[in-house]
Every structure is written in structure tokens, then in C-alpha cells.
Scaffold this active site. Structure first.
Site, mmCIF file in Angstrom:
data_model
loop_
_atom_site.group_PDB
_atom_site.id
_atom_site.type_symbol
_atom_site.label_atom_id
_atom_site.label_comp_id
_atom_site.label_asym_id
_atom_site.label_seq_id
_atom_site.Cartn_x
_atom_site.Cartn_y
_atom_site.Cartn_z
ATOM 1 N N LEU A 1 0.860 -1.177 0.000
ATOM 2 C CA LEU A 1 0.000 0.000 0.000
ATOM 3 C C LEU A 1 0.901 1.233 0.000
ATOM 4 O O LEU A 1 1.999 1.202 0.574
ATOM 5 C CB LEU A 1 -0.903 0.040 1.239
ATOM 6 C CG LEU A 1 -1.994 -1.036 1.379
ATOM 7 C CD1 LEU A 1 -2.721 -0.851 2.700
ATOM 8 C CD2 LEU A 1 -2.965 -0.976 0.220
ATOM 9 N N ASP A 2 0.435 2.305 -0.628
ATOM 10 C CA ASP A 2 1.191 3.551 -0.581
ATOM 11 C C ASP A 2 1.355 4.017 0.860
ATOM 12 O O ASP A 2 0.536 3.682 1.732
ATOM 13 C CB ASP A 2 0.477 4.643 -1.378
ATOM 14 C CG ASP A 2 0.465 4.368 -2.874
ATOM 15 O OD1 ASP A 2 1.271 3.529 -3.324
ATOM 16 O OD2 ASP A 2 -0.339 4.994 -3.582
ATOM 17 N N LYS A 3 2.368 4.823 1.100
ATOM 18 C CA LYS A 3 2.657 5.292 2.458
ATOM 19 C C LYS A 3 1.458 5.997 3.082
ATOM 20 O O LYS A 3 1.127 5.769 4.249
ATOM 21 C CB LYS A 3 3.860 6.231 2.426
ATOM 22 C CG LYS A 3 4.245 6.782 3.795
ATOM 23 C CD LYS A 3 5.467 7.671 3.703
ATOM 24 C CE LYS A 3 5.844 8.232 5.077
ATOM 25 N NZ LYS A 3 7.039 9.106 5.012
ATOM 26 N N THR B 1 -1.699 5.719 2.177
ATOM 27 C CA THR B 1 -2.929 4.931 2.078
ATOM 28 C C THR B 1 -3.033 4.030 3.296
ATOM 29 O O THR B 1 -2.070 3.366 3.681
ATOM 30 C CB THR B 1 -2.935 4.075 0.801
ATOM 31 O OG1 THR B 1 -2.814 4.927 -0.343
ATOM 32 C CG2 THR B 1 -4.216 3.276 0.683
#
Length: 432
Positions: free
Chosen positions: A153-155, A157
Site C-alpha cells: 500500500l502507498d505510504k 494509504t
């Protein structure tokens, strides 16, 4: 005592687990006895010191669940000593252990499901020292393998993040993510209200030049990677903002963020792709409002993992400020088909046969290259080459199939947000 013969009281015996079914013998050692080098494993196999169900085995022998593996003693690593070539990790602090434990939603023998908070990276990188990967030692008991990441997951998100507890389950989950049989549901707050309430975004993506790969862009030059995302408007707050459900049908970097910004409705708080237009006034947080709400994926033992992650504090507060209610957002998914034991065994056997054919193909290719170099000069052309040599043009495959028709929209028009097919279940997804 004959060569390779070891007293029985010194012999170690292991039972091959289900996670190691189909694995090569040398890979089993790398997973479970990493302190034993490949040269040692080869010597033990060559001298008959390794036995599988009482029979001699080679390093490339494929193991089956339930088999008994006989291993000679030796090469044990002293307590506190590191393995050569392996980086020694720093012990976790009490605060890090508490953070790791606070993220756990579910845990069993094969998987750990986390609720990743926003602001915590999944993996380390340049200048990133605090991340989920660095906390995984907190989930490994003594003698157990270190858990592994199988998606990201993106930082910024938040939400559901699956961690595999064994090498076998890591391979299983990775295959399902790459095969897009896993279902991932995201919630997002976006600026404005999309005209199409249930739509499909099809825009190819590529790395934006000059950003070092840190930023993506829509690229319809033909060089970009295809990317598809489905969205559904759950509710709206006048014309200022909408609450949407998102499903990535492909797994490109920052796919959901780029796609929503591309159709004019950036995710609230995503200044990277929406600029100043991505920030709402008033009490709405400036943090990004993208949350991995739900994950549904098959379990290695044939059951089903279906987990929902609670919203982070800033997202829940923004929902309340805009008059949205969480209970309006979770819709039922179609009932999945679970694996029974017989189907699981068939799939394992099929994967084993596939890997075997792949290895044999490599061996045949090497032999063919050797034969070609030795005696291809006197060989007569056959098939199409023979027809070309006689002057007859080879048949065209295009002539058989007829003209190629453009799929979907008319040729020449870029694909963007369009209405999703009515009456059909949402397609499956892999990763954001």
C-alpha cells in the site's frame, strides 16, 4: 562405518509440511535450515546422507507433503552468531512491538492481516527507516520463519495489508494477487461529483519523466502500461465532494490516484496528483483520504480470508463532517467458490508439473543450441522456410483471421471513464 553412514541417534528427521509441497530439496534447506550451505547439501545428497522416506534424494528432488526428511547433524549456528552473508537486524524496541501488535486484525497459521495506518510506509527506501517490513520480526516466534510481504500500500494509504507467515503461503498469496483473483475494495473521498455514477476508467500509465519514477502519468502514446479501475459513487455532499468505492482491476503504481485525478475528481488530500484543488476548506483534514477497506482472498487451506478494516481517525472525522454514514458503504460481494481438498491437490500437482516442464524445456533448449551449432549447416529447410526457398510465399495468418476490429470504443478515441456494464458483478482486482 561406511562412507556417509551416521549413527542413528545423531540423525535429525523432519516432516515435509503442506507449504513445502512441490519444493526442491535445496529450496527446503534454504527455507528451514539456511545455515546449511548449498555445497553441504549437495555433498550430503551425493553421499546418500539425505534420505526422503528412506530413499536417496538429489538436490533437485521435489518434495511432497507428509514425507519424512532424514538430515545428518552439523552446520548448526551458535546462539547469537549471524549467518554469513545475512544482514543482522536490530532488535525491535518496545514501542515498535506495540505498534506492530496494534495493527493486527486477524492472524492464523498462514497469514497475518494488518490495518496499516496512514503515514507508515510498507517497505523501506531512501530516507525511509520506519516501515511495515521492518516490524515483521514482531510476528515471528522463536524457530519460525520471518513473515513476508506479498503486496503493498502507498505510504499515505491506510487499510488492509496481508502478510504471509510462511514461504509456502507467500507463494500462494502472491499467485492470487498476480492472477487478480483477490478482491480489493477501497474507499475514497474525492473532489466534486463524477457525472457517471458507476464507471470504468481505462487509461494507460507510465512513469513521469524527471521524477525518478516517483510520480506516474497518463500515457496514451502506446508506450504506457494498460490500467483499469472501477469506481462507484456511494454518496455525495452537494457538488463539493463525493464518497466513492474503488476497485483496481490492474496493479499499476498509484493507479487509483492517477485515474481519479485524470477524470477531474482527485482524491481529497492528494496534492501530488490533484494539486491545490485536492484540498477542501473547513474542517476536512489535509491528509489523503484513500483507505483499503476490504480484502477477500482464498486461504491456502481452502477456506476464505474476508477482512474489513476500520477507518483511520482523520477519514472518519471527514465522513462525519460531510454527512456520510459508514453503514451505507459496505455492499455484499458475490459468493465465492471455495477450494475443496481434492481441488487443492489437483492445483498443487498441476503447478508441480508446470515447474517440471519449465525445467525440462530449459534443458532441451540447451541441447538444441548445442546441436544447432554442431550440425545445422547440412539440415534442409522445412515448412515455411522450404516454401519460401521454392518461391511460394508462406500463408499469412492475418488472411485467415480477417481484419482486426477495434475492441470497445471506436478507433481513435481515447478510453477514459465510461459506464460500467449493468447487471454484471464487478471484475476482480490485484493491487493498487
Amino acid at each position: 562405518m561406511s562412507r556417509g553412514k551416521i549413527p542413528d541417534d545423531n540423525v535429525r528427521q523432519f516432516t515435509v509440511g503442506r507449504d513445502d509441497a512441490g519444493a526442491r530439496l535445496d529450496r527446503w534447506f534454504k527455507r528451514h535450515l539456511p545455515q546449511v550451505g548449498f555445497a553441504t547439501v549437495s555433498r550430503w545428497a551425493r553421499t546418500g546422507q539425505i534420505r526422503v522416506d528412506g530413499k536417496r534424494a538429489d538436490v533437485d528432488t521435489r518434495l511432497e507433503a507428509g514425507q519424512t526428511l532424514r538430515v545428518p547433524p552439523g552446520n548448526a549456528t551458535p546462539v547469537g552468531a549471524g549467518i554469513k552473508g545475512q544482514r543482522v537486524r536490530k532488535p525491535l524496541t518496545e514501542e515498535q512491538i506495540q505498534l506492530a501488535e496494534s495493527m493486527v486484525l486477524e492472524k492464523d497459521r498462514a497469514a497475518i492481516v494488518l490495518n496499516k495506518p496512514p503515514g507508515l510506509a510498507t517497505q523501506g527506501g531512501s530516507g525511509t527507516h520506519e516501515h511495515v517490513d521492518g516490524l515483521l520480526d514482531a510476528y515471528a516466534a522463536d524457530g519460525e520463519p520471518r513473515p513476508r510481504l506479498v503486496h503493498r500500500l502507498d505510504k499515505d494509504t491506510s487499510g488492509v495489508l496481508l502478510i504471509a507467515r510462511t514461504p509456502g503461503s507467500a507463494a500462494f498469496f502472491s499467485k492470487h494477487f498476480s492472477g487478480r483473483s483477490a478482491r480489493k475494495i477501497y474507499w475514497a473521498l474525492v473532489v466534486g461529483v463524477p457525472e457517471v455514477k458507476d464507471g470504468l476508467i481505462e487509461l494507460p500509465l507510465a512513469k513521469q519523466p524527471g521524477t525518478g519514477g516517483e510520480k506516474m502519468m497518463v500515457d496514451e502514446s502506446g508506450q504506457g502500461q494498460s490500467a483499469r479501475s472501477r469506481y462507484r459513487v456511494i454518496s455525495r455532499a452537494g457538488n463539493s465532494a463525493s464518497w466513492v468505492e474503488l476497485q483496481p482491476l490492474t496493479g499499476r503504481t498509484h493507479q487509483l490516484r492517477v485515474h481519479m485525478a485524470a477524470i477531474g475528481h482527485p482524491i481529497v488530500g492528494d496534492g501530488k496528483y490533484g494539486g491545490q484543488a485536492a484540498f477542501l476548506t473547513g474542517t476536512i483534514s489535509r491528509k489523503m483520504h484513500l483507505h483499503a477497506r476490504r480484502l477477500r482472498i482464498e486461504h491456502p487451506e481452502g477456506d476464505l480470508i474476508d477482512v474489513t478494516a476500520p477507518l483511520p481517525a482523520h477519514f472518519a472525522a471527514s465522513m462525519a463532517s460531510l454527512g456520510f454514514y459508514e453503514e451505507d458503504g459496505d455492499l455484499p460481494l458475490e459468493a465465492p467458490k471455495l477450494l475443496d481438498e481434492k481441488t487443492f491437490q489437483k492445483r498443487a500437482a498441476k503447478q508441480h508439473a508446470k515447474e517440471y516442464r519449465k525445467e525440462r524445456r530449459g534443458e532441451r533448449r540447451k541441447r538444441a543450441d548445442g546441436e544447432k551449432g554442431a550440425g545445422s549447416a547440412g539440415r534442409k529447410p522445412t515448412g515455411k522456410r522450404a516454401a519460401s526457398a521454392k518461391g511460394a510465399p508462406p500463408k499469412s495468418s492475418a488472411a485467415k483471421k480477417g481484419p482486426v476490429k477495434p475492441a470497445g470504443k471506436a478507433a481513435g478515441k481515447p478510453a477514459a471513464a465510461r459506464r460500467a456494464p449493468a447487471g454484471k458483478p464487478a471484475p476482480r482486482s490485484r493491487k493498487d
